[in-house]
Scaffold this active site. Structure first.
Site: not given
Lengths: 208, 251
Positions: B11, B130
């Protein structure tokens, strides 16, 4: 020495450029161009290719005189040329991706969709697969049989003359993944994305 | 034989790694380029950057990160987060990304996937889904999991395949960050529904979860973040473990 990577708007070639520059360091000059004179005068040519067979052939043809220049380089002058992925596929007479499209016709054969055996094999064939080296190739010097290479494709090159095949890989069937015919080399896998072993293949080509 | 891939994910926020590998010999623990290089030297089959930069003015930093990484890592690099348009994709690919992962934009504007897969080839278009369980089905969320689109994840997966996605990166929002394992049911249902490779994501806490993602979830690749950070497991350990369980991996 000059090695030219042909930039003909065939999609993303930055990884090819990065890997050749990494291997060449300052010893070899890497040109990235579609300039015909520069291609003619270079010692070696790399023909990358991403996207569909048709889109790559169309992009090649869009640049006036490019296919003739490549013909002259590889077929008449017989200087070393390496095709990568669709770059290799375009050596064929004909491709069937999107629609029937004529290739460069350098190595007799066709490019057709991998048989996924009714969904048993996912397509694209993406990831690391081992290569089975079936004949000595100059670009496989110090490359061990069964080395892993990075693949991403849904179509395969099926040459008529099996003697040009230098390696195959097992996915649904024995897919041709590398060819050598005199001065013409090609890999279906991506040496530029195949870690250190891939860079070694690039090094072998540069040092031909 | 095609090998199952292990993909460590970093990330990145404002050009810095948010969660990272905690190695003592690391000169700069927040440098994504250096961390990506450690992963690629450690045997990562691919590297994934997820850009979670929130502010628009810092969005361009990721291009610089990608450019520097692609000059040092010679395994495939996937970049996701904040991609809105074909032009964004073009810029990332030009900087050296090999694939892009598209999430919100794929839901909001199906043309982004259709056009970009035509322009650059399906091989570089990953659609990130997602998904969150809702009764008997899963729904697709956007904007980093904040908005529920109400779209059925299985139907959506099939639609994205038809639109030209080359791979699907499926994250279970119920499992993400929990370390209790992938949502196997979700992974296997999507993987059976489509003919393109599925990358499982969300919930990995130990090496058995990777095994389950491939064996039970039928994923072609497994993505993980935290188990590789802080040195909990090395990629080498993970691969040797998968190998011992009969899963084909590149060693």
């Amino acid at each position: 020495m000059n090695v030219t990577i042909v930039d003909y708007n065939s999609g993303n070639i930055s990884s090819v450029i990065n890997s050749f520059k990494e291997v060449a360091q300052d010893k070899v000059n890497i040109e990235v161009t579609s300039d015909l004179d520069k291609i003619k005068s270079s010692d070696k040519v790399v023909l990358p290719g991403q996207g569909s067979f048709k889109s790559c052939v169309d992009a090649l043809k869009k640049i006036n005189g490019l296919t003739d220049t490549l013909d002259e380089f590889a077929i008449i002058k017989k200087k070393p040329l390496l095709g990568i992925c669709v770059g290799l596929q375009m050596f064929a007479d004909i491709g069937y991706e999107e629609t029937e499209t004529k290739g460069l016709g350098w190595i007799s054969g066709k490019v057709s969709k991998i048989d996924n055996q009714n969904g048993k094999f996912k397509l694209p064939h993406i990831g690391w697969n081992q290569i089975n080296i079936v004949k000595d190739s100059k670009i496989f010097q110090n490359i061990e049989n069964n080395s892993h290479m990075y693949f991403v494709h849904s179509y395969e090159f099926v040459p008529n003359d099996k003697n040009v095949i230098s390696a195959t890989t097992d996915y649904s069937s024995n897919i041709v993944c590398s060819i050598e015919k005199e001065n013409i080399f090609g890999t279906q896998f991506h040496p530029e994305k195949s870690d250190k072993i891939g860079l070694k293949i690039i090094n072998n080509f540069i040092n031909l | 034989m095609l090998k199952n891939r292990i993909i460590p994910c970093l990330d990145v926020k404002n050009g810095r790694v948010v969660k990272g590998i905690n190695f003592v010999d690391l000169k700069d623990a927040g440098d994504p380029v250096e961390q990506a290089k450690i992963y690629s030297d450690g045997g990562a089959d691919e590297i994934c950057f997820l850009d979670i930069t929130a502010s628009n003015e810092n969005r361009d930093i990721i291009y610089d990160v990608v450019e520097k990484t692609s000059k040092k890592c010679f395994v495939p690099l996937t970049v996701g987060g904040g991609i809105r348009s074909v032009e964004d994709i073009n810029k990332l690919l030009n900087c050296g990304a090999d694939k892009v992962s598209i999430n919100t934009a794929a839901v909001e504007n199906s043309k982004v996937v259709i056009d970009s897969s035509k322009k650059f080839g399906s091989q570089c278009i990953v659609v990130a889904i997602d998904a969150k369980k809702s009764g008997e089905k899963w729904e697709v969320f956007t904007h980093g999991g904040r908005n529920n689109s109400g779209i059925d994840a299985l139907e959506y997966a099939k639609q994205m395949e038809e639109n030209g996605a080359g791979e699907l990166l499926v994250t279970s929002m119920d499992r993400d960050g929990t370390q209790v394992g992938y949502d196997i049911d979700l992974m296997s249902k999507i993987s059976s529904k489509v003919n393109i490779p599925v990358i499982a994501s969300g919930g990995v806490g130990n090496l058995d979860h990777l095994v389950d993602g491939i064996k039970l979830g039928k994923a072609s690749a497994v993505l993980a973040a935290s188990i590789f950070h802080y040195g909990k497991h090395s990629l080498k350990e993970a691969k040797e473990y998968l190998d011992s369980k009969g899963i084909p991996v590149r060693i």
